[in-house]
Design a protein around this motif. Structure first.
Motif, PDB file in Angstrom:
ATOM      1  N   VAL A  76       0.915  -1.224   0.068  1.00 55.71           N
ATOM      2  CA  VAL A  76      -0.084  -0.110   0.147  1.00 55.71           C
ATOM      3  C   VAL A  76       0.881   1.186  -0.014  1.00 55.71           C
ATOM      4  O   VAL A  76       0.702   2.044  -0.739  1.00 55.71           O
ATOM      5  N   SER A  77       2.181   1.060   1.018  1.00 63.10           N
ATOM      6  CA  SER A  77       2.717   2.350   0.754  1.00 63.10           C
ATOM      7  C   SER A  77       3.429   2.693  -0.544  1.00 63.10           C
ATOM      8  O   SER A  77       3.727   3.718  -0.742  1.00 63.10           O
ATOM      9  N   ALA A  78       3.879   1.521  -1.017  1.00 60.47           N
ATOM     10  CA  ALA A  78       4.750   1.679  -2.442  1.00 60.47           C
ATOM     11  C   ALA A  78       3.774   2.184  -3.451  1.00 60.47           C
ATOM     12  O   ALA A  78       4.128   3.015  -4.259  1.00 60.47           O
ATOM     13  N   VAL A  79       2.507   1.492  -3.566  1.00 57.19           N
ATOM     14  CA  VAL A  79       1.327   2.195  -4.502  1.00 57.19           C
ATOM     15  C   VAL A  79       1.326   3.655  -4.085  1.00 57.19           C
ATOM     16  O   VAL A  79       1.228   4.434  -5.162  1.00 57.19           O
ATOM     17  N   VAL A  80       0.985   4.070  -2.980  1.00 62.39           N
ATOM     18  CA  VAL A  80       0.890   5.577  -2.828  1.00 62.39           C
ATOM     19  C   VAL A  80       1.994   6.390  -3.358  1.00 62.39           C
ATOM     20  O   VAL A  80       1.889   7.390  -3.980  1.00 62.39           O
ATOM     21  N   GLU A  81       3.184   5.774  -3.051  1.00 61.83           N
ATOM     22  CA  GLU A  81       4.409   6.664  -3.366  1.00 61.83           C
ATOM     23  C   GLU A  81       4.567   6.710  -4.932  1.00 61.83           C
ATOM     24  O   GLU A  81       4.812   7.580  -5.569  1.00 61.83           O
ATOM     25  N   GLY A  82       4.246   5.602  -5.499  1.00 57.82           N
ATOM     26  CA  GLY A  82       4.221   5.379  -6.836  1.00 57.82           C
ATOM     27  C   GLY A  82       3.111   6.234  -7.821  1.00 57.82           C
ATOM     28  O   GLY A  82       3.390   6.777  -8.674  1.00 57.82           O
ATOM     29  N   THR A  83       2.184   6.544  -7.265  1.00 61.18           N
ATOM     30  CA  THR A  83       0.970   7.242  -7.922  1.00 61.18           C
ATOM     31  C   THR A  83       1.369   8.867  -7.856  1.00 61.18           C
ATOM     32  O   THR A  83       1.088   9.674  -8.561  1.00 61.18           O
ATOM     33  N   GLY A  84       2.371   9.260  -6.817  1.00 59.66           N
ATOM     34  CA  GLY A  84       2.615  10.528  -6.823  1.00 59.66           C
ATOM     35  C   GLY A  84       3.344  11.044  -8.065  1.00 59.66           C
ATOM     36  O   GLY A  84       3.743  12.365  -8.308  1.00 59.66           O
ATOM     37  N   LYS A  85       4.070   9.912  -8.675  1.00 63.73           N
ATOM     38  CA  LYS A  85       4.922  10.654  -9.882  1.00 63.73           C
ATOM     39  C   LYS A  85       4.117  10.402 -11.093  1.00 63.73           C
ATOM     40  O   LYS A  85       4.758  10.791 -12.223  1.00 63.73           O
ATOM     41  N   CYS A  86       2.760   9.962 -11.227  1.00 68.30           N
ATOM     42  CA  CYS A  86       2.306  10.142 -12.250  1.00 68.30           C
ATOM     43  C   CYS A  86       1.596  11.383 -12.772  1.00 68.30           C
ATOM     44  O   CYS A  86       1.064  12.063 -12.007  1.00 68.30           O
ATOM     45  N   ARG A  87       2.152  11.787 -14.133  1.00 69.16           N
ATOM     46  CA  ARG A  87       1.743  13.120 -14.314  1.00 69.16           C
ATOM     47  C   ARG A  87       0.688  13.114 -15.779  1.00 69.16           C
ATOM     48  O   ARG A  87      -0.217  13.908 -15.905  1.00 69.16           O
ATOM     49  N   LYS A  88       1.003  12.396 -16.569  1.00 72.82           N
ATOM     50  CA  LYS A  88       0.230  12.142 -17.794  1.00 72.82           C
ATOM     51  C   LYS A  88      -1.060  11.430 -17.491  1.00 72.82           C
ATOM     52  O   LYS A  88      -1.241  10.582 -16.723  1.00 72.82           O
ATOM     53  N   GLU A  89      -1.866  11.353 -18.642  1.00 71.62           N
ATOM     54  CA  GLU A  89      -3.199  11.002 -18.669  1.00 71.62           C
ATOM     55  C   GLU A  89      -2.870   9.199 -18.664  1.00 71.62           C
ATOM     56  O   GLU A  89      -3.848   8.656 -17.892  1.00 71.62           O
ATOM     57  N   GLY A  90      -2.219   8.810 -19.437  1.00 74.54           N
ATOM     58  CA  GLY A  90      -1.769   7.365 -19.682  1.00 74.54           C
ATOM     59  C   GLY A  90      -1.138   6.591 -18.256  1.00 74.54           C
ATOM     60  O   GLY A  90      -1.502   5.437 -17.924  1.00 74.54           O
ATOM     61  N   GLU A  91      -0.219   7.425 -17.765  1.00 71.19           N
ATOM     62  CA  GLU A  91       0.268   7.152 -16.613  1.00 71.19           C
ATOM     63  C   GLU A  91      -0.781   6.895 -15.549  1.00 71.19           C
ATOM     64  O   GLU A  91      -0.926   5.925 -14.790  1.00 71.19           O
ATOM     65  N   VAL A  92      -1.686   7.965 -15.373  1.00 73.96           N
ATOM     66  CA  VAL A  92      -2.843   7.974 -14.290  1.00 73.96           C
ATOM     67  C   VAL A  92      -3.751   6.701 -14.591  1.00 73.96           C
ATOM     68  O   VAL A  92      -4.218   5.754 -13.811  1.00 73.96           O
ATOM     69  N   GLN A  93      -3.993   6.355 -15.828  1.00 78.78           N
ATOM     70  CA  GLN A  93      -5.034   5.299 -16.143  1.00 78.78           C
ATOM     71  C   GLN A  93      -4.271   4.015 -15.937  1.00 78.78           C
ATOM     72  O   GLN A  93      -4.981   3.042 -15.232  1.00 78.78           O
ATOM     73  N   GLY A  94      -2.995   3.817 -16.208  1.00 80.68           N
ATOM     74  CA  GLY A  94      -2.192   2.592 -15.686  1.00 80.68           C
ATOM     75  C   GLY A  94      -2.044   2.161 -14.379  1.00 80.68           C
ATOM     76  O   GLY A  94      -2.320   1.246 -13.717  1.00 80.68           O
ATOM     77  N   ALA A  95      -2.050   3.511 -13.535  1.00 80.31           N
ATOM     78  CA  ALA A  95      -1.866   3.303 -12.107  1.00 80.31           C
ATOM     79  C   ALA A  95      -3.400   2.778 -11.382  1.00 80.31           C
ATOM     80  O   ALA A  95      -3.453   1.935 -10.591  1.00 80.31           O
ATOM     81  N   VAL A  96      -4.502   3.241 -11.907  1.00 80.71           N
ATOM     82  CA  VAL A  96      -5.982   3.018 -11.700  1.00 80.71           C
ATOM     83  C   VAL A  96      -6.101   1.572 -11.825  1.00 80.71           C
ATOM     84  O   VAL A  96      -6.715   0.737 -11.142  1.00 80.71           O
ATOM     85  N   GLU A  97      -5.595   0.815 -13.229  1.00 83.49           N
ATOM     86  CA  GLU A  97      -5.650  -0.338 -13.576  1.00 83.49           C
ATOM     87  C   GLU A  97      -5.130  -1.510 -12.475  1.00 83.49           C
ATOM     88  O   GLU A  97      -5.242  -2.296 -12.036  1.00 83.49           O
ATOM     89  N   VAL A  98      -3.909  -0.926 -12.036  1.00 83.26           N
ATOM     90  CA  VAL A  98      -2.935  -1.713 -11.080  1.00 83.26           C
ATOM     91  C   VAL A  98      -3.572  -1.612  -9.672  1.00 83.26           C
ATOM     92  O   VAL A  98      -3.772  -2.958  -9.139  1.00 83.26           O
TER      93      VAL A  98
END
Length: 1071
Positions: A76-98
């Motif tokens: 959970v901590s790793a996912v939250v930390e990793g989502t903070g680096k998503c900037r583009k639309e495709g990166e956000v959608q990929g994080a939501v899929e994971v």
């Protein structure tokens, strides 16, 4: 390919099903999953660092193959930390899929702690109060940047059903996001500025899903598939709550912006008053104002961004009454806001341009109201423009269609004008191409208003839209006509804009066709109508954006025309300043990245600086002393032909002993190009009159003028051409008014034609770097000097010298290329005025041979000439005077002259001719000592002087004696001549003869007496004769030595002057 909207709905359905079907026991097959520490550690590390870059399918595959339950907290901590680096639309959608994959496996173990972590990170917080202001600002900026990304991901998670509290999933979709945004925007009312990036980013990225849609506020996202069902996830009441929250926040920002703007203007006013009182603004005041300006800049940028998203108008900024704002505030880069004055930061370049585009005639005061009432509508063009409809982009399939015809306005046959109004309208339309001034175009607008009708308006619209592509000079006046009529006849402006927009789209589809003039006419027309506020803001920005997006080929010219015509207006206006600044920035980046020709780069740079001219430092006026100002007024304003006498008297009263005043006078008398060209001869007159009283001043001025001429030939810079013309004119006028002699003028003429050429001889085969073959400015200088004073060289030796120079001048001209037409006319006029009968040479070889023959003839004359025998007779000696030096003739010439400056100096000419004759009589038999003829001439002159002295003494004695009436005896000339011979013979005799004068009756008689040489009277007479003879010999010696020195000096100067011209003189040995 499944659209993003469908994928979002599918994820939401799967995530909600996972919550409802939570298994009570571990699923079958879970024992086959990998539980190794190594693979779990690798997954956690990858989630932290590569969640934004690695494909989501890899994460999902690993999640399905690992147990993960023991490491849930780290995941959970790793996912939250990793989502903070998503900037583009495709990166956000990929994080939501994971995260959806994790939720579907562990809905109760993964989702609640994930939601708690997001809520804790999105909670409002402040930087430490003990930290420095710079540190607090840095921490707040980093926190807001992080929260902006996390808020978007959290909203996406809530849309797909991934937000779950410990009590279970929320029933009202969007409630958690609303609470977070509410806390962020309203937690600290004093820090409204910090939350602007969060609110703006959320409204732009997810406004179509969380805000209610309306016709006035279309979706501001590029993907058109968002309208397929995902907008219904958030219920309408919740959307209204979001809308109300953002509206309240926008209103608070607007009030804050108005308040800060007033405070900033008040601060500026106080600074201005302090500057007036003390002459300076203290550093703390200036720093405080800069801080206020920077804060207001950020606040206003947020207000404008939210106004675009929410579809509301930008608040008007009030101005302080009777207050002069001395500085401007920048909006979006270097824009200066709506300033209506003149200068770099204003909309208009000058006052005349502002009047042309703003001072529009009001037809209501020119024509009856009944004529305008049928078409008058509320005016909305000046209000802030709203994007009621976004212009559709030009599609590729439309661009490929090359068979469509250019758009035109078709005439409706059912609507026709009656014959009389039709004839009047035709006369007005025929007159429009001649209306090239404000008055004439306003008169045409008033005349058309009297013919106002629907068919007339349509016909005028067609006429304005079909202006010839070669008459772009009419576009500003036609745009003014449209603006004048559109206030009461809006269908004219809207019809013209529609026609121009269709034409622009058609031309964009025809990029491969050469329609440069039509494109230029179309874009300039739109730009002119923009400055009259007829073209909608969204349309002109769409045109600029279309050119910027495809900055190739004809779009470069189109963009330059649009920016040069209306770029400054758009950049300095509130409604369009920020958008225009962003487009200009894109243009600059493309200019640096793409390959353009040098011409295109220059065009783009010129267009950019037309929009946003650089700040230029004001050149301070030169500080002048009262004496400088007085002299400038005296020379430039007072000096005329009528006032020259008073000016001379004023100059003589100056303090000439003061070096500063002396230097000021020298500067004014040498820089005559600052005065009127027609007044140059007046400076020569002043210099001639002042030279009598201040000869040193005369020498300094002449030397400096000649030096300026020499420097001009050495530098040869075209920007000094006007000064050089004035200088050469000044030299000619100085000769006309006896300031300089003919030798100086001839030296200047020869220098102009020989300086810088190899061997002092111009040649087409050996060009000079200082006097190129295509540079004819020295020819202009020579012709100017000859036209000024050449008419004075018309007799005697001066005429011969000028003839020699004119032959050399022809060779100089022929050594260059074919002269331009104006230079050829100048040469012909000069020769026609000076030597109308002189034969002009056609080729350089002919002129070169003539110059060689001239030099050879002069050299032969110098080598073979011997002194001429002079007559001993006094009458013959006195008669050898040149006609040009006759004083009577010079007087008659002076009386017959029309102007003083055209009368040559006769005495100067006489002296020059005598000097020239002496210079040319140089031979091998020339003697430096006195010859027999010189001694006899000297004896004759001395005898005449003694006789005159004796006569004057006798006349004085006659007044004191009683024998005043006695007639003197007649002395014979032969006795006078042999007087000295008789004295020599008497040296060997014992007596001295004396002549005694007696009178018998009325007849005088003489008688000779022999007196012994040792008598007192004889001794006294002899000693007196010896004394007189010694004095004569001493005087003779002094005179002859003086003449020898003069002759040697003249020969030396002649050698030096001729050596400069390439002629070497060799004197013979004295006899």
């Amino acid at each position: 390919m499944v659209s993003k909207s469908h994928r979002r709905l599918d994820l939401r359905k799967a995530n909600l099903a996972a919550v409802q079907d939570v298994p009570s026991t571990p699923p079958l097959g879970s024992s086959k999953l990998d539980s190794s520490l190594k693979r779990h550690t690798a997954l956690i590390k990858k989630l932290k660092t590569s969640l934004h870059s690695a494909p989501s399918a890899e994460f999902i595959k690993e999640i399905k193959g690992l147990t993960i339950m023991k490491y849930m907290e780290e995941v959970v901590s790793a996912v939250v930390e990793g989502t903070g680096k998503c900037r583009k639309e495709g990166e956000v959608q990929g994080a939501v899929e994971v995260m959806s994959a994790m939720h579907q496996r562990f809905p109760t173990l993964f989702t609640p702690p994930l939601t708690a972590n997001f809520l804790s990170l999105l909670a409002p917080s402040k930087a430490s109060a003990s930290a420095a202001p710079e540190q607090r600002e840095k921490e707040d900026t980093a926190r807001v940047s992080r929260q902006r990304v996390l808020l978007r991901i959290f909203a996406e998670l809530e849309l797909v059903g991934l937000v779950m509290t410990p009590t279970g999933p929320t029933k009202n979709e969007g409630e958690n996001t609303f609470q977070i945004i509410k806390e962020l925007l309203t937690a600290d009312k004093e820090a409204l500025l910090l939350s602007i990036p969060v609110a703006t980013a959320f409204a732009k990225q997810l406004g179509n899903l969380f805000l209610p849609s309306s016709a006035d506020n279309p979706p501001l996202v590029d993907d058109a598939d968002n309208s397929l069902g995902d907008e219904d996830i958030i219920p309408v009441p919740m959307k209204e709550k979001f809308k109300k929250l953002f509206t309240q926040y926008y209103d608070a920002l607007s009030r804050r912006a108005v308040k800060e703007n007033l405070f900033m203007k008040e601060t500026d006013r106080r600074n201005h008053e302090a500057y007036i009182r003390s002459g300076q603004i203290f550093e703390d005041r200036a720093q405080n104002y800069e801080t206020l300006a920077k804060s207001f800049e950020k606040l206003w940028a947020g207000v404008t961004s939210l106004s675009e998203v929410l579809g509301t108008s930008v608040p008007e900024l009030p101005s302080l009454p009777s207050t002069t704002i001395t500085s401007t505030i920048s909006f979006g880069g270097s824009t200066g806001g709506p300033t209506e004055g003149e200068g770099v930061g204003s909309i208009w370049a000058d006052e005349e341009e502002r009047k042309f585009y703003e001072d529009i005639v009001d037809l209501k005061g020119e024509v009856p109201g009944s004529v305008l009432v049928s078409t008058q509508q509320p005016q909305t063009s000046n209000a802030p423009a709203k994007l009621t409809s976004v212009p559709e982009p030009i599609k590729a399939e439309e661009a490929e269609d090359d068979d469509d015809a250019p758009p035109t306005l078709k005439e409706d046959p059912e609507e026709a004008l009656p014959p009389a109004p039709a004839a009047q309208l035709q006369a007005i339309l025929a007159r429009l191409p001649e209306c090239t001034s404000r008055a004439t175009i306003d008169k045409a607008a008033v005349d058309f208003a009297f013919l106002n009708s629907k068919p007339a308006r349509k016909r005028l619209t067609r006429f304005l839209a079909s202006v010839s592509r070669n008459r772009t000079d009419l576009l500003p006046y036609y745009a003014r006509l449209t603006a004048t009529l559109s206030k009461y006849m809006p269908d004219i402006g809207s019809g013209l804009i529609a026609a121009l927009e269709d034409e622009f789209r058609y031309l964009q589809r025809k990029k491969s066709v050469n329609l440069a003039e039509t494109r230029a006419k179309n874009t300039r027309y739109l730009a002119e109508l923009t400055k009259f506020k007829i073209t909608p803001n969204h349309l002109i920005l769409f045109c600029i954006k279309s050119c910027v997006d495809d900055l190739t080929g004809p779009n470069v010219d189109n963009l330059c025309n649009l920016l040069e015509g209306s770029g400054r207006f758009l950049l300095k206006s509130e409604a369009t300043g920020e958008k225009t600044a962003s487009l200009l920035e894109v243009m600059k980046r493309k200019k640096a990245a793409q390959n353009f020709t040098h011409q295109q780069i220059t065009m783009l740079e010129n267009a950019y600086y037309q929009c946003d001219p650089p700040d230029r430092v004001v050149i301070p006026p030169k500080e002048r002393t009262p004496m400088e100002l007085f002299l400038r007024h005296l020379f430039f304003n007072v000096l005329t032909k009528k006032t020259i006498d008073s000016v001379i008297k004023t100059l003589r009263k100056m303090h000439w002993e003061d070096p500063k005043i002396f230097q000021l006078l020298v500067s004014h008398f040498t820089k005559v190009w600052k005065a009127k060209f027609s007044n140059i001869h007046l400076f020569a007159i002043l210099l001639h009159d002042l030279s009598k009283f201040h000869p040193d001043f005369h020498v300094v001025v002449v030397d400096q003028v000649l030096e300026n001429l020499k420097i001009g030939m050495e530098v040869n810079n075209f920007k000094y051409n006007q000064q050089r013309i004035a200088t050469i004119k000044y030299i000619g006028e100085m000769y006309n008014y006896r300031v300089i002699d003919s030798k100086v003028v001839l030296d200047v003429l020869w220098t102009l034609t020989m300086f810088g050429h190899p061997g002092n001889r111009p040649s087409p085969e050996d060009p000079s770097l200082r006097d190129a073959a295509d540079d004819f400015f020295r020819v202009r200088l020579t012709c100017t000097l000859l036209d000024t004073c050449g008419s004075c060289f018309d007799r005697g030796q001066l005429r011969k010298k000028l003839d020699h120079f004119l032959i050399f001048f022809q060779m100089y001209i022929l050594a260059k290329q074919t002269p331009p037409m104006d230079v050829g006319f100048m040469i012909n006029d000069t020769f026609d005025s000076l030597r109308p009968k002189m034969t002009m040479m056609k080729t350089y070889e002919e002129a070169s041979n003539a110059v060689d023959n001239m030099v050879a003839a002069n050299q032969a004359a110098v080598e073979s000439h011997e002194p001429a025998e002079e007559e001993l007779d006094d009458d013959a000696s006195d008669g050898e005077v040149d006609i040009a030096s006759d004083p009577m003739e010079l007087a008659s010439d002076s009386e017959s002259s029309d102007e003083a400056e055209e009368d040559p100096d006769a005495h100067e000419a006489e002296r020059d001719e005598s000097e020239d004759e002496d210079e040319m009589e140089i031979g091998r038999n020339t003697s430096y000592g006195p010859t027999v003829e010189d001694e006899e001439e000297f004896e004759r002159e001395l005898a005449k002087m003694m006789i005159d002295t004796s006569d004057s003494r006798k006349a004085a004695n006659e007044k004191r004696t009683a024998l005043a009436d006695v007639a003197l005896p007649v002395w014979k000339k032969k006795e006078k001549i042999r007087d000295e011979e008789l004295d020599d013979e008497e040296d060997g005799l014992q007596h001295m003869k004396f002549t005694v004068l007696t009178k018998k009756g009325n007849k005088n008689q003489t008688r000779t007496l022999q007196v012994p040489v040792d008598s007192a009277i004889a001794v006294h007479t002899r000693s007196k004769q010896e004394q007189v003879r010694a004095e004569q010999q001493q005087l003779k010696k002094l005179v002859l030595e003086f003449e020898e020195r003069e002759e040697a000096q003249e020969k030396k100067s002649l050698q030096e002057s001729m050596a400069k011209r390439g002629i070497r003189i060799k004197y013979g040995e004295p006899a």
